[in-house]
Design an enzyme around this catalytic site. Sequence first.
Site, mmCIF file in Angstrom:
data_model
loop_
_atom_site.group_PDB
_atom_site.id
_atom_site.type_symbol
_atom_site.label_atom_id
_atom_site.label_comp_id
_atom_site.label_asym_id
_atom_site.label_seq_id
_atom_site.Cartn_x
_atom_site.Cartn_y
_atom_site.Cartn_z
ATOM 1 N N GLY A 1 0.609 -1.155 -0.103
ATOM 2 C CA GLY A 1 -0.111 -0.046 0.079
ATOM 3 C C GLY A 1 0.894 1.254 0.000
ATOM 4 O O GLY A 1 0.539 2.164 -0.773
ATOM 5 N N LYS A 2 1.940 1.207 0.815
ATOM 6 C CA LYS A 2 2.666 2.446 0.942
ATOM 7 C C LYS A 2 3.666 2.669 -0.119
ATOM 8 O O LYS A 2 4.114 3.534 -0.730
ATOM 9 C CB LYS A 2 3.436 2.522 2.202
ATOM 10 N N ASP B 1 10.158 -8.068 1.906
ATOM 11 C CA ASP B 1 9.223 -8.506 2.908
ATOM 12 C C ASP B 1 9.743 -9.819 3.065
ATOM 13 O O ASP B 1 10.525 -10.396 2.280
ATOM 14 C CB ASP B 1 8.003 -8.636 2.489
ATOM 15 N N CYS C 1 1.340 1.245 13.151
ATOM 16 C CA CYS C 1 -0.058 1.586 13.207
ATOM 17 C C CYS C 1 -0.510 1.162 14.813
ATOM 18 O O CYS C 1 -1.418 0.585 14.935
ATOM 19 C CB CYS C 1 -0.791 1.047 12.206
#
Length: 404
Positions: free
Chosen positions: A237-238, A256, A354
């Site tokens: 997403g980022k 990742d 988050c």
Amino acid sequence: MRLHRNLCFSVIDGLTLIFNEGHYADKVIQQLLKRDKRWGARDRAFVAETTYDIVRWKRLYAEIAEVKEPFNRDNLWRMFAVWATLKGIKLPDWKYFEDTPTRKIKGRFDELSKIRKFKESIPDWLDELGEKELGNTVWNKEITALNEQADVILRVNTLKTTKEKLQTELFDLDIETEYLQDYPNALKLKERANVFTTDAFKNGYFEVQDASSQLVAEFLNVQPGMRVVDACAGAGGKTLHIASLMENKGQIIAMDIYENKLHELKRRAKRNGAHNIEPRVIDSTKVIKKLYDKADRVLIDAPCSGLGVLRRNPDAKWKLQPDFIEKIKTTQQDILQQYAKMVKVGGQLVYATCSILPSENQEQVDKFLTSESGKNFTLIKDKKVLAHKSGFDGFFMALLERKV
């Protein structure tokens, strides 16, 4: 509102999988929504929102219904009856709702609403931790905000369109949106809608991404032509936001430990028209070491408790355990120590989570800056985003610069 038997059965089936078999709520709901092609938008919304609602308020509803885990189907119907009664929905004449003590339910709700752990429906340990780290006043406000339903926020993909054009295209489909001040690429849906079936989504004109999450790539201060490492990229997403900010110029290395997430990123990048992303699986320390002193910017969107995103993942508060939070803090520091070495002299690093807990956020940055690996870094600025102040997810981000 009139309750329909097949929709209610779907909710009960979903809750069985989530509460008793440990399935993730979002995945269960995706499956439920494929059950009956005849369901309209209202039917689908009822199944999704009711399931999420009962997951969110599990502790409160179970206490009122006087049932304990593991829940059998009768228990779940009793919790459903509590949900319906508190929503002011008339219970139909079904055997599951026989002898439902409507007045008693409302009385118990009033009593339990005076006790925060029941009112906000959270485990004891989480209530204690939140108060310890944020203080009583802030925790009261924050956990209330985190129990509200999240808005649907879109991030406009500026590689393919503009905010104005996308807003017009969605308006023609009866999907109304509004701008958000201080979020340059965000559009907020005025009413919930399934945006994933639109041509605009299929053509890569936008991604669904919370407004707080959209702040992170902006915080990284990227420029076209840079070499940027997204060190915990996940499904990207980022990464995709960074690509749009870099106008497809330069190189983004998306890393990742999970190869399947990077496959998803490749698929999304193709749809977005983002061509400067190179996925790399972290399958050994060599992958990191090859990039020591090579990156203009490094983003560490660290694994965390996820307490800032409880609005969209309400089942997380039942899956989380105190020992996980302790372990993840060790992982966060290890990642910071190792991945910071990829930043070249004069380059910058963003550490983001988050989470709303200082122990996962500013305390991790402080610990890093006083370590051997961190002594060559300076804190430029940080930003703490709380849901009760922003109206969006809880987030933290810190911008660090490697000294010349």
